[in-house]
Design an enzyme around this catalytic site. Structure first.
Site, PDB file in Angstrom:
ATOM      1  N   HIS A 173      50.041 -11.974  -0.237  1.00  0.00           N
ATOM      2  CA  HIS A 173      51.428 -11.563  -0.498  1.00  0.00           C
ATOM      3  C   HIS A 173      52.082 -12.619  -1.368  1.00  0.00           C
ATOM      4  O   HIS A 173      52.726 -13.551  -0.872  1.00  0.00           O
ATOM      5  CB  HIS A 173      52.164 -11.368   0.833  1.00  0.00           C
ATOM      6  CG  HIS A 173      53.541 -10.797   0.695  1.00  0.00           C
ATOM      7  ND1 HIS A 173      54.174 -10.128   1.723  1.00  0.00           N
ATOM      8  CD2 HIS A 173      54.416 -10.795  -0.333  1.00  0.00           C
ATOM      9  CE1 HIS A 173      55.375  -9.741   1.328  1.00  0.00           C
ATOM     10  NE2 HIS A 173      55.549 -10.143   0.078  1.00  0.00           N
ATOM     11  N   HIS A 226      54.161 -12.549  -5.129  1.00  0.00           N
ATOM     12  CA  HIS A 226      54.648 -11.858  -6.332  1.00  0.00           C
ATOM     13  C   HIS A 226      54.457 -12.861  -7.457  1.00  0.00           C
ATOM     14  O   HIS A 226      55.095 -13.925  -7.439  1.00  0.00           O
ATOM     15  CB  HIS A 226      56.127 -11.510  -6.184  1.00  0.00           C
ATOM     16  CG  HIS A 226      56.387 -10.631  -5.005  1.00  0.00           C
ATOM     17  ND1 HIS A 226      56.493  -9.269  -5.096  1.00  0.00           N
ATOM     18  CD2 HIS A 226      56.528 -10.928  -3.686  1.00  0.00           C
ATOM     19  CE1 HIS A 226      56.706  -8.755  -3.889  1.00  0.00           C
ATOM     20  NE2 HIS A 226      56.730  -9.750  -3.016  1.00  0.00           N
ATOM     21  N   HIS A 248      55.944  -3.155   1.111  1.00  0.00           N
ATOM     22  CA  HIS A 248      56.894  -3.968   1.867  1.00  0.00           C
ATOM     23  C   HIS A 248      57.604  -3.038   2.853  1.00  0.00           C
ATOM     24  O   HIS A 248      58.101  -1.975   2.449  1.00  0.00           O
ATOM     25  CB  HIS A 248      57.938  -4.585   0.941  1.00  0.00           C
ATOM     26  CG  HIS A 248      57.454  -5.768   0.157  1.00  0.00           C
ATOM     27  ND1 HIS A 248      56.319  -5.743  -0.610  1.00  0.00           N
ATOM     28  CD2 HIS A 248      57.977  -7.021   0.029  1.00  0.00           C
ATOM     29  CE1 HIS A 248      56.157  -6.927  -1.174  1.00  0.00           C
ATOM     30  NE2 HIS A 248      57.141  -7.727  -0.808  1.00  0.00           N
ATOM     31  N   GLU A 291      61.083  -5.900   6.269  1.00  0.00           N
ATOM     32  CA  GLU A 291      61.485  -7.266   5.894  1.00  0.00           C
ATOM     33  C   GLU A 291      62.942  -7.409   6.338  1.00  0.00           C
ATOM     34  O   GLU A 291      63.252  -8.163   7.253  1.00  0.00           O
ATOM     35  CB  GLU A 291      61.333  -7.475   4.377  1.00  0.00           C
ATOM     36  CG  GLU A 291      61.787  -8.866   3.907  1.00  0.00           C
ATOM     37  CD  GLU A 291      61.702  -9.053   2.384  1.00  0.00           C
ATOM     38  OE1 GLU A 291      61.554  -8.052   1.666  1.00  0.00           O
ATOM     39  OE2 GLU A 291      61.807 -10.213   1.929  1.00  0.00           O
ATOM     40  N   ASP A 330      54.933 -15.408  -0.739  1.00  0.00           N
ATOM     41  CA  ASP A 330      55.905 -14.436  -1.269  1.00  0.00           C
ATOM     42  C   ASP A 330      56.363 -14.797  -2.689  1.00  0.00           C
ATOM     43  O   ASP A 330      55.828 -14.264  -3.662  1.00  0.00           O
ATOM     44  CB  ASP A 330      57.092 -14.291  -0.307  1.00  0.00           C
ATOM     45  CG  ASP A 330      57.765 -12.913  -0.390  1.00  0.00           C
ATOM     46  OD1 ASP A 330      57.262 -12.043  -1.118  1.00  0.00           O
ATOM     47  OD2 ASP A 330      58.793 -12.703   0.298  1.00  0.00           O
ATOM     48  N   ASP A 331      57.354 -15.653  -2.800  1.00  0.00           N
ATOM     49  CA  ASP A 331      57.882 -16.095  -4.103  1.00  0.00           C
ATOM     50  C   ASP A 331      58.031 -17.614  -4.046  1.00  0.00           C
ATOM     51  O   ASP A 331      59.152 -18.143  -3.922  1.00  0.00           O
ATOM     52  CB  ASP A 331      59.248 -15.432  -4.363  1.00  0.00           C
ATOM     53  CG  ASP A 331      59.132 -13.919  -4.403  1.00  0.00           C
ATOM     54  OD1 ASP A 331      58.695 -13.384  -5.429  1.00  0.00           O
ATOM     55  OD2 ASP A 331      59.462 -13.274  -3.387  1.00  0.00           O
TER      56      ASP A 331
HETATM   57  N1  HPA Z   1      60.958  -8.607  -1.018  1.00  0.00           N
HETATM   58  C1  HPA Z   1      61.089  -7.504  -1.738  1.00  0.00           C
HETATM   59  N2  HPA Z   1      60.851  -7.466  -3.036  1.00  0.00           N
HETATM   60  C2  HPA Z   1      60.453  -8.577  -3.639  1.00  0.00           C
HETATM   61  C3  HPA Z   1      60.306  -9.748  -2.949  1.00  0.00           C
HETATM   62  C4  HPA Z   1      60.561  -9.757  -1.566  1.00  0.00           C
HETATM   63  O1  HPA Z   1      60.457 -10.790  -0.868  1.00  0.00           O
HETATM   64  N3  HPA Z   1      59.900 -10.679  -3.846  1.00  0.00           N
HETATM   65  C5  HPA Z   1      59.798 -10.074  -5.028  1.00  0.00           C
HETATM   66  N4  HPA Z   1      60.146  -8.787  -4.919  1.00  0.00           N
HETATM   67 ZN    ZN Z   2      57.230  -9.818  -1.041  1.00  0.00          ZN
END
Ligand code: HPA
Ligand code: ZN
Length: 346
Positions: A23, A25, A203, A206, A284-285
């Site tokens: 996971h 991006h 996703h 979240e 994630d990011d």
């Molecule tokens: N959640 C949803 N969309 C996203 C995320 C995330 O953490 N990061 C990049 N796009």
């Molecule tokens: Zn994500």
């Protein structure tokens, strides 16, 4: 040989532990320094004067407050080389964190909407994947994500644009603003993607409610849930991932930065492991959320009091959850066993 007797040894064990990241991006790995370098290279103007002021804007209150900045950062990506440079920077960091297999999300709509061709995006990412294999020994795959705040029609158009590139990415995902955009909005697109032989993830849970996790499972027929941290609010939703071994790709530092949990001590990752959920740790990011994969492991384990056995379980889960052949999975698990053996962890 060393045994794990203190926090420093646990940290070394975790740091060098072979793992899969499922996971990430890739646009979220764009560090402020690279954003500014690419902006200069491409003549793109940014709404921030320098790296420091951009970084200072990384104080998020929820998912949307992050996404606004994340899409602005991605606006500097125009050429194949830009996509290559971004992914190559990620792979070098991932390698330093013991990542031996990575499945990268990419958001083509963020780029095609600005006139960048699908081929440019995929060519750049794919050449970085090849380089990661050749120079770092990292195996990787690409997963194309649909932006859920855009329409079903736009997602269909994106899938159509990606059709000439089938075989260059292994699956589809669903990201961007969750609340108000339930999975069923994309039921028909996912049916078509699965018909094309693509794997499916999304996703869900979240920020969104447990119903979205049900929607992802039942309507999109996903094989993994990205985040899924809201699943523990519905006891029936805990039982199902355990029974069906549906993995959750959890991103602890992301959850804190986006205010999903108050702090890491309140995170439910430890509870997930106790319940037998196939939970994995991911970044994630990472350029936006305070760290790459090992940072996620170290901070979360320390906050939740998790030890070597939990770390090993998380790494084994990452291999179980990855989209690889049984033979490759076995080889990964053997590398994990060998690492544990070197640390005298039976
Ligand atoms: N959640 C949803 N969309 C996203 C995320 C995330 O953490 N990061 C990049 N796009
Ligand atoms: Zn994500």
């Amino acid at each position: 040989m060393t045994a794990i007797a203190d926090p420093a040894q646990l940290r070394a064990f975790v740091a060098g532990m072979p793992k899969a990241e499922l996971h990430i991006h890739i646009e979220g790995s764009l560090e402020p320094e690279l954003i500014f370098a690419l902006a200069q290279r491409n003549g793109v103007s940014l709404p921030y004067p320098d790296v420091e002021s951009l970084r200072a804007a990384y104080a998020f209150t929820n998912l949307q407050s992050f996404l606004d900045i994340y899409y602005a950062g991605a606006s500097v990506l125009l050429k194949e080389q830009d996509f290559h440079d971004m992914a190559w920077a990620y792979f070098q960091r991932a390698h330093a964190d013991g990542v031996i297999h990575a499945e990268l999300f990419f958001d083509p709509q963020t780029h095609t909407e600005r006139g960048v061709a699908m081929r440019t995006v995929i060519d750049g990412l794919e050449s970085a994947c090849r380089r990661a294999k050749a120079e770092l020994g990292i195996e990787s795959e690409l997963i194309l994500c649909f932006l859920r705040h855009l329409s079903e029609e736009a997602a269909f158009a994106t899938l159509e644009e990606a059709r000439p590139h089938l075989g260059r990415f292994i699956g589809v995902g669903l990201d961007s603003s969750e609340v108000g955009h339930p999975p069923e909005k994309f039921e028909r697109v996912y049916a078509e993607a699965r018909r094309l032989g693509l794997r499916a993830v999304a996703h869900a849970g979240e920020e969104g409610p447990p119903e979205y996790i049900w929607g992802a499972l039942d309507r999109l027929k996903v094989e993994r849930i990205d985040h899924g941290v809201q699943s523990l609010r519905d006891p029936r939703l805990v039982e199902r991932p355990v029974r069906e071994r549906i993995p959750l790709t959890v991103c602890p530092l992301s959850n804190i930065k986006l205010c999903v949990f108050r702090d890491l001590r309140a995170h439910n990752l430890g509870r997930m492991l106790e319940l037998g959920i196939v939970a994995t740790v991911n970044s994630d990011d990472p350029a936006y959320f305070g760290g790459y994969l090992n940072q996620n492991f170290h901070e979360t384990m320390s906050a939740l009091g998790l030890g070597a056995a939990a770390a090993r379980q998380l790494a084994a889960n990452s291999f179980e959850a990855s989209f690889v052949s049984p033979e490759r999975r076995q080889a990964y698990l053997e590398r994990l066993d060998a690492h544990c053996g070197r640390h005298r962890l039976a």
